[in-house]
Design a protein around this motif. Structure first.
Motif, PDB file in Angstrom:
ATOM      1  N   CYS A   1       0.860  -1.188   0.000  1.00 15.24           N
ATOM      2  CA  CYS A   1       0.000   0.000   0.000  1.00 15.24           C
ATOM      3  C   CYS A   1       0.892   1.233   0.000  1.00 15.24           C
ATOM      4  CB  CYS A   1      -0.914   0.002   1.219  1.00 15.24           C
ATOM      5  SG  CYS A   1      -2.107   1.363   1.238  1.00 15.24           S
TER       6      CYS A   1
ATOM      7  N   ALA B   1      -3.100   6.660   0.876  1.00 13.29           N
ATOM      8  CA  ALA B   1      -4.543   6.662   1.124  1.00 13.29           C
ATOM      9  C   ALA B   1      -5.027   8.105   1.079  1.00 13.29           C
ATOM     10  CB  ALA B   1      -4.873   6.035   2.470  1.00 13.29           C
TER      11      ALA B   1
ATOM     12  N   PHE C   1      -7.516   3.657  -1.189  1.00 14.40           N
ATOM     13  CA  PHE C   1      -6.165   3.166  -0.929  1.00 14.40           C
ATOM     14  C   PHE C   1      -5.460   2.877  -2.247  1.00 14.40           C
ATOM     15  CE2 PHE C   1      -8.274   2.305   3.066  1.00 14.40           C
ATOM     16  CZ  PHE C   1      -7.292   2.613   3.994  1.00 14.40           C
ATOM     17  N   GLN C   2      -4.223   3.348  -2.365  1.00  9.65           N
ATOM     18  CA  GLN C   2      -3.417   3.083  -3.555  1.00  9.65           C
ATOM     19  C   GLN C   2      -2.610   1.802  -3.310  1.00  9.65           C
ATOM     20  OE1 GLN C   2      -3.273   6.652  -2.260  1.00  9.65           O
ATOM     21  NE2 GLN C   2      -5.183   6.525  -3.413  1.00  9.65           N
ATOM     22  N   LEU C   3      -2.841   0.824  -4.164  1.00  5.16           N
ATOM     23  CA  LEU C   3      -2.234  -0.493  -3.991  1.00  5.16           C
ATOM     24  C   LEU C   3      -1.282  -0.798  -5.137  1.00  5.16           C
ATOM     25  CD1 LEU C   3      -2.378  -3.007  -2.128  1.00  5.16           C
ATOM     26  CD2 LEU C   3      -4.068  -3.939  -3.731  1.00  5.16           C
TER      27      LEU C   3
ATOM     28  N   CYS D   1      -9.833  -8.079  -0.138  1.00  8.37           N
ATOM     29  CA  CYS D   1      -8.925  -7.434   0.815  1.00  8.37           C
ATOM     30  C   CYS D   1      -9.639  -7.187   2.138  1.00  8.37           C
ATOM     31  CB  CYS D   1      -8.409  -6.112   0.236  1.00  8.37           C
ATOM     32  SG  CYS D   1      -7.317  -5.197   1.354  1.00  8.37           S
TER      33      CYS D   1
ATOM     34  N   GLU E   1      -6.453   1.529  -7.397  1.00  5.62           N
ATOM     35  CA  GLU E   1      -7.057   2.169  -6.234  1.00  5.62           C
ATOM     36  C   GLU E   1      -8.185   1.286  -5.727  1.00  5.62           C
ATOM     37  OE1 GLU E   1      -8.213   6.193  -6.551  1.00  5.62           O
ATOM     38  OE2 GLU E   1      -6.170   6.925  -6.931  1.00  5.62           O
TER      39      GLU E   1
ATOM     40  N   MET F   1      -3.419  -5.090   5.809  1.00  2.21           N
ATOM     41  CA  MET F   1      -4.268  -5.491   4.696  1.00  2.21           C
ATOM     42  C   MET F   1      -3.965  -6.949   4.362  1.00  2.21           C
ATOM     43  SD  MET F   1      -3.721  -1.986   2.462  1.00  2.21           S
ATOM     44  CE  MET F   1      -5.269  -2.064   1.556  1.00  2.21           C
TER      45      MET F   1
ATOM     46  N   TYR G   1       0.353  -0.681   6.424  1.00  2.00           N
ATOM     47  CA  TYR G   1       0.349   0.738   6.025  1.00  2.00           C
ATOM     48  C   TYR G   1      -0.040   1.582   7.224  1.00  2.00           C
ATOM     49  CZ  TYR G   1      -0.851   5.101   3.719  1.00  2.00           C
ATOM     50  OH  TYR G   1      -0.916   6.425   3.359  1.00  2.00           O
TER      51      TYR G   1
END
Length: 229
Positions: free
Chosen positions: A8, A11, A24-26, A43, A98, A127, A154
């Motif tokens: 991650c 966010a 959330f940027q994954l 997730c 995202e 996560m 994260y």
């Protein structure tokens, strides 16, 4: 066989979502060199409250969740934030997506009570990933499972949560009560000609604590909302 690593990278509060939503940027890395056709990803996001420090004020707010600080070694446990699903499009090597995560501001929910009790710093999140991976092969596609060991940590800034709440509930909070309690509050409000629910609660608190004049309430409804259940 696909070799996936999840991370991650950030966010943010989705200010334009209809309901409170964190984005959330994954980042997903595939290390074996195969072509990933798609991933049906699941997730689970947990708050890990034991991984941060708390001020005395924060500890007081969290007393109803964890009890006295002398017992926190036994009572502070992970809190479920959300479980979401997402479809990851095809990629080779690395991709970024995202994940929108709807949130609640219902203070009877443990995650909302915990987040509301924090002033600053970061929120430790874990996560946990699962799902199905579709890998492109010369014969077509093979189907694999995301291993249960796939996870990512994260630390989300508390300011992101505050921004989310302020965008959807500016300057206000919500309390849920029974219909009987709401009826009693309504009668008290009308009997004393109180202009707002906030003024009603402020007067009751002043009377209960033996204080003098209640704190000035806002002219408009909204500082504290009361809903029935």
């Amino acid at each position: 066989m696909a070799d996936l690593i999840f991370g991650c990278t950030g966010a943010s509060a989705d200010r334009y979502a209809v309901t409170p939503t964190l984005s959330f940027q994954l980042a997903i890395t595939e290390r074996s060199g195969v072509r990933v056709h798609a991933i049906a990803l699941r997730c689970q996001i947990r708050i890990e409250p034991h991984r941060r420090r708390y001020t005395a004020t924060e500890a007081e707010r969290l007393h109803d969740l964890f009890g006295d600080t002398s017992r926190w070694a036994d009572t502070v446990k992970p809190i479920q934030l959300a479980t979401v699903t997402a479809m990851v499009p095809g990629f080779t090597a690395v991709t970024e997506i995202e994940i929108p995560v709807p949130c609640t501001y219902d203070l009877e929910v443990a995650s909302a009570r915990y987040l509301q009790g924090l002033d600053d710093g970061t929120i430790p999140l874990l996560m946990l990933f699962s799902g199905t991976v579709f890998v492109a092969t010369e014969q077509g596609f093979s189907v694999e499972l995301v291993p249960w060991s796939a996870e990512a940590s994260y630390r989300m800034p508390v300011s992101v949560w505050r921004e989310l709440v302020d965008a959807h509930f500016p300057g206000s909070a919500w309390l849920r009560c029974s219909r009987d309690t709401l009826d009693a509050l309504s009668q008290y409000k009308a009997r004393n000609a109180l202009p707002t629910w906030d003024a009603t609660l402020a007067e009751l608190l002043a009377a209960a604590t033996g204080g003098g004049e209640p704190a000035a309430a806002p002219d408009q409804e909204g500082e504290t909302g009361v809903t029935q259940r």
